[in-house]
Design an enzyme around this catalytic site. Structure first.
Site, mmCIF file in Angstrom:
data_model
loop_
_atom_site.group_PDB
_atom_site.id
_atom_site.type_symbol
_atom_site.label_atom_id
_atom_site.label_comp_id
_atom_site.label_asym_id
_atom_site.label_seq_id
_atom_site.Cartn_x
_atom_site.Cartn_y
_atom_site.Cartn_z
ATOM 1 N N THR A 78 0.848 -1.199 0.000
ATOM 2 C CA THR A 78 0.000 0.000 0.000
ATOM 3 C C THR A 78 0.881 1.245 0.000
ATOM 4 O OG1 THR A 78 -1.777 -1.120 1.179
ATOM 5 C CG2 THR A 78 -1.766 1.286 1.287
ATOM 6 N N ASN A 157 -5.071 -9.736 -7.643
ATOM 7 C CA ASN A 157 -5.300 -10.397 -6.356
ATOM 8 C C ASN A 157 -6.638 -11.120 -6.279
ATOM 9 O OD1 ASN A 157 -5.823 -7.431 -6.457
ATOM 10 N ND2 ASN A 157 -6.947 -7.861 -4.581
ATOM 11 N N GLN A 185 1.364 -9.581 -5.500
ATOM 12 C CA GLN A 185 0.921 -10.985 -5.535
ATOM 13 C C GLN A 185 1.889 -11.895 -6.292
ATOM 14 O OE1 GLN A 185 -1.844 -12.516 -4.278
ATOM 15 N NE2 GLN A 185 -2.842 -10.732 -3.391
ATOM 16 N N HIS A 207 4.065 -9.986 3.235
ATOM 17 C CA HIS A 207 3.081 -10.899 3.839
ATOM 18 C C HIS A 207 2.235 -11.687 2.845
ATOM 19 C CE1 HIS A 207 -0.896 -8.843 3.399
ATOM 20 N NE2 HIS A 207 -0.161 -7.765 3.268
ATOM 21 N N THR A 245 13.047 5.143 11.230
ATOM 22 C CA THR A 245 13.965 4.082 11.651
ATOM 23 C C THR A 245 13.573 2.750 11.019
ATOM 24 O OG1 THR A 245 14.328 5.225 13.726
ATOM 25 C CG2 THR A 245 14.872 2.878 13.682
ATOM 26 N N CYS A 330 -9.542 -6.362 1.490
ATOM 27 C CA CYS A 330 -9.660 -4.942 1.782
ATOM 28 C C CYS A 330 -11.031 -4.419 1.409
ATOM 29 C CB CYS A 330 -8.594 -4.190 1.020
ATOM 30 S SG CYS A 330 -7.136 -5.185 0.782
HETATM 31 C C1 LIG Z 1 -2.182 -7.083 -0.723
HETATM 32 C C2 LIG Z 1 -2.031 -6.198 -1.909
HETATM 33 C C3 LIG Z 1 -1.667 -4.852 -1.761
HETATM 34 C C4 LIG Z 1 -1.502 -4.206 -0.402
HETATM 35 O O1 LIG Z 1 -0.372 -4.682 0.230
HETATM 36 P P1 LIG Z 1 -0.130 -4.423 1.801
HETATM 37 O O2 LIG Z 1 1.252 -4.901 2.009
HETATM 38 O O3 LIG Z 1 -1.143 -5.231 2.510
HETATM 39 O O4 LIG Z 1 -0.263 -2.968 2.041
HETATM 40 C C5 LIG Z 1 -1.512 -4.102 -2.897
HETATM 41 N N1 LIG Z 1 -1.683 -4.625 -4.116
HETATM 42 C C6 LIG Z 1 -2.036 -5.906 -4.301
HETATM 43 C C7 LIG Z 1 -2.206 -6.444 -5.675
HETATM 44 C C8 LIG Z 1 -2.222 -6.738 -3.194
HETATM 45 O O5 LIG Z 1 -2.596 -7.999 -3.386
#
Ligand SMILES: *Cc1c(COP(=O)(O)O)cnc(C)c1O
Length: 393
Positions: A78, A157, A185, A207, A245, A330
């Site tokens: 993000t 995603n 992704q 993640h 930091t 989201c």
């Molecule tokens: C999960 C995702 C994000 C957001 O990533 P975060 O690390 O959760 O902020 C943005 N773009 C895509 C395609 C995602 O799948």
């Protein structure tokens, strides 16, 4: 009181952390010698932490075939998307105020673009084909003299399709237009090569690839440099592009997660692909189901299916045995049908009756078989009680 947990088939929302990554992070949190501030190079504590941060930077860079000095640490994709889009657009505003993107981007791109529109930028949102793919020619045709940036995602995603970012990157490079790719992704699912794909900026997150939440990176090409205005000001870390930091343990986790993802990609993909085929074969026996997104140009872990003849809300309530998702994590706080499936031409109703199954490194055959059984049982039950006049065929 403790109900058994549902089967986790929501890897596209987030992945469990890989135990090897967790172990490396715990070591990092435990070692007194790694507790220094990686920016405090005047003493040994800082230097040792810094060495770990730089090792991780090299691991992430290697996983995308980029140079380590091009990696900027962020809090996730993000932030990377926001830094790329707002940073480039504002820095290069005098070059032109037109941006090209698509209707099926993640909200972290769409909402950043909305912000830019409120600042006087103009965005063209390409509509992909019914298979979710944006044709490179659509991009060529959308480019104008005042276009300064194209932003498209690598892997979607919600439906798992892979955009042809290499072909689009070459078009942008030829025209001297900056190209940003949201690759949140992609890591470990499909190769990422910032050179071959002619990418100027690329967003990553840990993640979605068995790393920790809350850390990501933005690849920013340095030769020639991409001008970027920072979003966060302060201590001047990350060459002034992202002050604050650095979280050593998070960064170490992301570095190792990327290295493992790339090293084990082929084996992971082969195994997960076989599981997905098993799932699709099982589910399609129900009949009146449709796969969303391109049949072959897709990653192995995502299966997005529309079910005819069932009401969406009931389907979601019925499948308590499965942790699956309708649309993206989201956006699914709202009950609105997926804007991605809508952009592919699915009706509101069919978009509502769709589920995203996403599989990953820890998915087992037994889980897939249990998922097939649960879906079959509940869809058949709901179809049997559906009113004959149901508009969903
Ligand atoms: C999960 C995702 C994000 C957001 O990533 P975060 O690390 O959760 O902020 C943005 N773009 C895509 C395609 C995602 O799948």
């Amino acid at each position: 009181m403790n109900a058994p947990l549902p089967i986790y088939l929501d890897y596209a929302a987030t992945t469990p952390i890989d135990p090897r990554v967790a172990e490396a992070m715990i070591e990092c949190l435990r070692e007194p010698e790694l507790q220094g501030n990686p920016s405090s190079m005047g003493h040994e504590y800082g230097r040792r932490a810094r060495a770990r941060v730089e090792q991780a930077r090299a691991q992430v860079a290697a996983a995308v075939n980029g140079r380590p000095e091009c990696i900027v640490w962020t809090s996730g994709a993000t932030e990377s998307n926001n830094l790329a889009l707002l940073g480039v657009a504002r820095f290069h505003a005098d070059r032109g105020k037109h941006i090209v993107s698509s209707k099926t981007e993640h909200k972290a791109v769409l909402d950043a673009l909305k912000q830019l529109e409120s600042e006087g930028f103009f965005v063209t949102y390409l509509k992909p084909g019914a298979d979710g793919i944006v044709a490179p020619e659509q991009v060529s045709e959308a480019l104008r003299d005042d276009t300064q940036l194209v932003s498209l995602m690598h892997v979607n995603n919600e439906i798992g399709i892979i955009q042809d970012v290499g072909a689009i990157g070459r078009i942008c490079r030829e025209r001297g237009i900056l190209f940003h790719v949201d690759a949140a992704q992609s890591m470990g699912k499909v190769g990422i090569d910032v050179q071959a794909m002619c990418v100027d900026l690329l967003s990553l997150t840990a993640h979605k690839s068995y790393g920790p939440k809350g850390v990501g990176a933005l690849y920013v090409r340095r030769n020639p440099p991409v001008g970027l205005r920072p979003l966060i000001f302060g201590g001047g870390q990350e060459l002034g592009l992202r002050s604050g930091t650095l979280p050593t343990h998070q960064i170490v986790g992301m570095g190792l997660a990327c290295e493992i993802a790339e090293r084990e990609r082929e084996a992971d993909v082969a195994r997960i692909c076989a599981l997905r085929e098993r799932l699709w074969t099982g589910i399609s026996k129900l009949g009146r189901v449709e796969l969303n997104g391109h049949r072959t140009q897709r990653v192995c872990g995502v299966l997005n299916v529309s079910f005819h003849g069932v009401e969406g809300e009931s389907l979601k309530f019925a499948l308590t045995d499965l942790a699956v998702s309708s649309g993206s994590a989201c956006a699914s706080a709202s009950d609105a049908p997926s804007y991605v499936l809508r952009a592919l031409g699915r009706s509101d109703q069919l978009a509502q009756s769709s589920l995203r199954f996403s599989l990953g490194r820890f998915t087992t055959e037994a889980e897939i078989d249990a998922a097939i059984a649960a879906v079959t049982r509940e869809v058949e039950r709901l179809r049997a009680i559906a009113p004959a006049t149901s508009p969903a065929k």
